[in-house]
Motif scaffolding. Structure first.
Motif, mmCIF file in Angstrom:
data_model
loop_
_atom_site.group_PDB
_atom_site.id
_atom_site.type_symbol
_atom_site.label_atom_id
_atom_site.label_comp_id
_atom_site.label_asym_id
_atom_site.label_seq_id
_atom_site.Cartn_x
_atom_site.Cartn_y
_atom_site.Cartn_z
ATOM 1 N N MET A 52 0.847 -1.172 0.000
ATOM 2 C CA MET A 52 0.000 0.000 0.000
ATOM 3 C C MET A 52 0.895 1.238 0.000
ATOM 4 S SD MET A 52 -2.479 1.503 2.963
ATOM 5 C CE MET A 52 -3.739 0.289 2.835
ATOM 6 N N LYS A 53 0.521 2.197 -0.762
ATOM 7 C CA LYS A 53 1.250 3.443 -0.841
ATOM 8 C C LYS A 53 0.665 4.421 0.165
ATOM 9 C CE LYS A 53 3.573 5.190 -4.778
ATOM 10 N NZ LYS A 53 3.626 5.497 -6.141
ATOM 11 N N THR A 54 1.542 5.166 0.844
ATOM 12 C CA THR A 54 1.070 6.177 1.793
ATOM 13 C C THR A 54 2.052 7.334 1.814
ATOM 14 O OG1 THR A 54 0.230 6.521 4.036
ATOM 15 C CG2 THR A 54 2.222 5.212 3.831
ATOM 16 N N THR A 55 1.622 8.458 2.352
ATOM 17 C CA THR A 55 2.475 9.630 2.456
ATOM 18 C C THR A 55 2.608 9.993 3.926
ATOM 19 O OG1 THR A 55 1.706 10.455 0.332
ATOM 20 C CG2 THR A 55 2.735 12.050 1.796
ATOM 21 N N LEU A 56 3.831 10.192 4.362
ATOM 22 C CA LEU A 56 4.106 10.592 5.739
ATOM 23 C C LEU A 56 4.897 11.881 5.738
ATOM 24 C CD1 LEU A 56 5.286 7.142 7.152
ATOM 25 C CD2 LEU A 56 3.051 8.198 7.469
ATOM 26 N N ASP A 57 4.640 12.729 6.704
ATOM 27 C CA ASP A 57 5.404 13.956 6.879
ATOM 28 C C ASP A 57 6.393 13.697 8.006
ATOM 29 O OD1 ASP A 57 6.309 16.532 6.747
ATOM 30 O OD2 ASP A 57 4.646 17.375 7.886
ATOM 31 N N LEU A 58 7.651 13.427 7.652
ATOM 32 C CA LEU A 58 8.673 13.073 8.631
ATOM 33 C C LEU A 58 9.714 14.176 8.731
ATOM 34 C CD1 LEU A 58 9.218 9.378 7.476
ATOM 35 C CD2 LEU A 58 7.886 10.165 9.440
ATOM 36 N N PRO A 59 10.360 14.283 9.885
ATOM 37 C CA PRO A 59 11.431 15.278 10.019
ATOM 38 C C PRO A 59 12.561 15.001 9.026
ATOM 39 C CG PRO A 59 10.795 14.393 12.173
ATOM 40 C CD PRO A 59 10.101 13.569 11.132
ATOM 41 N N ASP A 60 13.117 16.068 8.466
ATOM 42 C CA ASP A 60 14.182 15.942 7.465
ATOM 43 C C ASP A 60 15.356 15.119 7.983
ATOM 44 O OD1 ASP A 60 12.705 17.454 5.705
ATOM 45 O OD2 ASP A 60 13.752 19.321 6.173
ATOM 46 N N GLU A 61 15.757 15.364 9.226
ATOM 47 C CA GLU A 61 16.901 14.658 9.801
ATOM 48 C C GLU A 61 16.640 13.160 9.883
ATOM 49 O OE1 GLU A 61 20.568 13.691 11.456
ATOM 50 O OE2 GLU A 61 19.916 15.401 10.260
ATOM 51 N N LEU A 62 15.429 12.779 10.235
ATOM 52 C CA LEU A 62 15.079 11.359 10.312
ATOM 53 C C LEU A 62 15.152 10.710 8.928
ATOM 54 C CD1 LEU A 62 14.046 8.917 11.900
ATOM 55 C CD2 LEU A 62 11.726 9.786 11.534
ATOM 56 N N VAL A 63 14.620 11.376 7.925
ATOM 57 C CA VAL A 63 14.653 10.846 6.558
ATOM 58 C C VAL A 63 16.097 10.726 6.080
ATOM 59 C CG1 VAL A 63 13.982 11.271 4.163
ATOM 60 C CG2 VAL A 63 12.361 11.710 6.015
ATOM 61 N N ARG A 64 16.911 11.717 6.386
ATOM 62 C CA ARG A 64 18.320 11.681 5.997
ATOM 63 C C ARG A 64 19.011 10.458 6.609
ATOM 64 N NH1 ARG A 64 23.216 12.738 7.690
ATOM 65 N NH2 ARG A 64 22.642 13.393 9.770
ATOM 66 N N ARG A 65 18.770 10.218 7.906
ATOM 67 C CA ARG A 65 19.378 9.064 8.584
ATOM 68 C C ARG A 65 18.903 7.742 7.982
ATOM 69 N NH1 ARG A 65 18.021 9.664 14.555
ATOM 70 N NH2 ARG A 65 19.067 7.650 14.647
#
Length: 102
Positions: free
Chosen positions: A1-14
């Motif tokens: 399933m496809k979904t969209t999450l708004d995550l902190p930039d630093e978390l996505v970078r890690r």
């Protein structure tokens, strides 16, 4: 399933760095991390209330329950009144920490 999450930039970078280091797609890494986290949270709750302190228990779902006498003021307060009192106390504590007279 496809979904969209708004995550902190630093978390996505890690997460991206880790996915590259492990040589696998980001979506598989994220799915595994979420699954692992949810599985760790599946620790069974106690079957009965467990005493933490004399007047504080953890109920069968792991939530704290504070026991008070039948004549305690809180027993006559609505949830909104309890929340307002809690907010007032928290504000007073913050003011004291900031050395502002209450």
């Amino acid at each position: 399933m496809k979904t969209t999450l708004d995550l902190p930039d630093e978390l996505v970078r890690r997460m991206k760095i880790r996915a590259v280091q492990e040589g696998r797609p980001l979506k598989r890494l994220v799915a595994e991390l979420l699954s692992r986290s949810l599985n760790a949270a599946d620790v069974p709750a106690p079957a009965a209330d467990v005493a933490v302190f004399d007047h504080i228990l953890l109920n069968h779902r792991g939530f704290p329950v504070i026991r008070c006498g039948a004549d305690a003021p809180a027993s006559r307060m609505t949830a909104a009144e309890c929340m307002a009192l809690e907010q007032q106390i928290l504000l007073e504590e913050d003011m004291q920490r900031a050395n502002i007279p209450v």
